[in-house]
Enzyme design. Structure first.
Site, short mmCIF file in Angstrom:
data_model
loop_
_atom_site.label_atom_id
_atom_site.label_comp_id
_atom_site.label_asym_id
_atom_site.label_seq_id
_atom_site.Cartn_x
_atom_site.Cartn_y
_atom_site.Cartn_z
CB CYS A 1 1.10 20.41 37.84
SG CYS A 1 -0.14 21.11 38.84
CD GLN B 1 -2.80 10.99 36.99
OE1 GLN B 1 -3.85 10.35 36.92
NE2 GLN B 1 -2.80 12.07 37.58
CE LYS C 1 -3.41 13.42 41.32
NZ LYS C 1 -2.33 13.91 40.79
CG ASP D 1 4.76 10.78 39.51
OD1 ASP D 1 3.77 10.24 40.16
OD2 ASP D 1 4.85 12.19 39.60
CG HIS E 1 2.55 16.88 38.62
ND1 HIS E 1 2.91 17.50 39.56
CD2 HIS E 1 1.35 16.75 38.61
CE1 HIS E 1 1.88 18.11 40.18
NE2 HIS E 1 0.64 17.67 39.54
C1 LIG Z 1 -1.07 14.51 40.75
C2 LIG Z 1 0.09 14.23 40.67
C3 LIG Z 1 1.19 14.41 41.36
C4 LIG Z 1 1.16 15.09 42.41
O1 LIG Z 1 0.36 14.34 43.40
P1 LIG Z 1 -0.41 15.24 44.70
O2 LIG Z 1 -1.31 14.49 45.13
O3 LIG Z 1 -0.68 16.71 44.23
O4 LIG Z 1 0.77 15.38 45.76
C5 LIG Z 1 2.32 14.25 40.95
N1 LIG Z 1 2.88 13.28 39.57
C6 LIG Z 1 1.47 13.21 38.93
C7 LIG Z 1 1.76 12.37 37.62
C8 LIG Z 1 0.46 13.41 39.25
O5 LIG Z 1 -0.59 13.23 38.35
#
Ligand SMILES: *Cc1c(COP(=O)(O)O)cnc(C)c1O
Length: 414
Positions: A372, A211, A234, A208, A131
């Site tokens: 993104c 997800q 999320k 990260d 992302h």
């Molecule tokens: C949504 C997302 C982000 C960013 O999250 P924010 O809530 O916009 O800060 C980063 N990495 C992944 C894989 C995402 O899906």
């Protein structure tokens, strides 16, 4: 014909759906079919209530006042930290830093690493499916220090090429930052192996988990990431909330990210000493209501049982892939063996925006565009995809509606 059942492994989806007020609403006169969970999840009533209860009953600043309300708020805020710590099995609750979201957490680490641990000639490793929020902060850090950003390549199915990754791990590498699950393709990466390989060379790893956290049970003491970031919104919590997990060792080594109230022990104009963990990284008044409501969201998910959720979501994913594959001219973007959450596709040469618009008219919410992950789109040489991302409150009937909707849209657009 086989009965379509939405009760799998003890998860009564029809009942669960009633916990989410928005799922009963209509869009363009049609019942909402929400398949944009990768962008943000809907909120159960308990989360909405937890946020309201704070403002109605004990709104007050934390860690400051001796008065009653401040103590109630501080207790609730610190209890929320405990809830998060036990959810991911952190060894200490001070390893949980409340942030604004995944982006904020990654920026904290990238900024602090940049100021203390990166120099000319060093390398930062990310992957081709990151992302933007796990690309740009590292680009900035590398630019500021004359370091190099290297990218783990993927195969045509959208899986990381582990042999290439191994070859990249030399003594110049100062950190590896990769996503657990791709927000665009749904690929589940072999993060255990990535962490083991990096640790064998004493290289820290940031995961990260934006997800992953809502779909896959994560035990940080078993997985052993040095950092792990996710967003509250999320995982059924409010927007503007998030968590950065870091090991005590690394959080103590890193300099503070932002300066201000709460992150200090003493301040004089000559010298400031910093507060202990986690407060060193929580400058200013935090999103108190948000953190408390995030904990309510996590407790809600724990109440359902993450294993049950995971099993149901896997079943739904298998069904959705099977039915989508039957659509004439549909091409999956990313077809990894292990996947979760997101399904990206294109149909013939129909532009994803056109498809998204026609689905919206049928009450079906999907995401269209680059999600993104522009560099990933460039790799596949496509402008974007249509992305359906699943949650445990989605049903097989909704998948059928999506499939019918895609077919109808295709017949209108071709
Ligand atoms: C949504 C997302 C982000 C960013 O999250 P924010 O809530 O916009 O800060 C980063 N990495 C992944 C894989 C995402 O899906």
């Amino acid at each position: 014909m086989e009965q379509i059942a939405n009760i799998v492994a003890g998860l009564d989806v029809e009942k669960v759906r009633k916990d989410f007020p928005i799922l009963g609403t209509q869009v363009h006169g049609k019942p909402l079919v929400y398949f944009d969970n990768g962008a943000t999840t809907q909120k159960p009533q308990v989360v909405i209530d937890a946020e309201a209860r704070y403002y109605e009953n004990y709104n007050s600043n934390v860690h400051r006042g001796v008065h009653h309300l401040s103590q109630v708020a501080t207790n609730a805020y610190e209890q929320a930290r405990q809830t998060v710590a036990s959810f991911i099995n952190a060894a200490h609750s001070h390893e949980i830093i409340f942030t604004k979201g995944t982006t904020d957490g990654i920026n904290l680490v990238a900024n602090a690493m940049s100021r203390r641990f990166l120099k000319a000639g060093d390398t930062v490793i990310i992957s081709a499916m990151e992302h933007h929020s796990n690309i740009v902060p590292w680009q900035i850090a590398c630019e500021d220090n004359g370091a190099t950003l290297k990218v783990i390549p993927i195969n045509e199915k959208g899986e990381l090429q582990m042999e290439a990754f191994k070859a990249m791990l030399d003594e110049t590498v100062k950190i590896v930052a990769v996503t657990y699950v791709s927000n665009t393709m749904g690929t589940i990466n072999r993060v255990e192996e990535i962490i083991e390989l990096a640790h064998a060379k004493n290289i820290p790893v940031l995961i990260d988990a934006a997800q992953a956290i809502q779909h896959i049970s994560i035990d940080v003491q078993a997985l052993k990431p040095d950092f792990l970031a996710f967003s509250g919104h999320k995982i059924y919590g409010p927007t503007g909330t998030g968590v950065l997990y870091g090991t005590t060792e690394w959080l103590n080594k890193l300099p503070p990210y932002q300066g201000g109230g709460d992150m200090i022990k003493t301040v004089t104009f000559a010298k400031t000493t910093y507060n202990e963990l986690p407060y060193k990284f929580e400058a200013g008044t935090p999103n108190i209501a948000g953190a408390i409501a995030l904990a309510a969201g996590i407790e809600y998910l724990q109440g359902l049982g993450l294993e049950k959720v995971q099993q149901y979501e896997e079943e739904l994913m298998t069904y959705a892939l099977q039915e989508l594959r039957k659509i004439d001219g549909l091409r999956l973007i990313g077809d990894a063996a292990h996947r979760s959450g997101a399904i990206s596709f294109l149909v013939h040469n129909i532009h994803p925006f056109d498809m998204g618009e026609l689905l919206d008219q049928q009450g079906i919410a999907v995401r269209t565009g680059h999600h993104c992950t522009e560099p990933l789109m460039d790799l596949f040489r496509i402008p974007g995809t249509v992305r359906a991302s699943l949650s445990f409150y989605n049903t097989k009937e909704e998948v059928d509606k999506l499939v019918a909707g895609v077919k109808r849209a295709a017949s209108m657009l071709l």
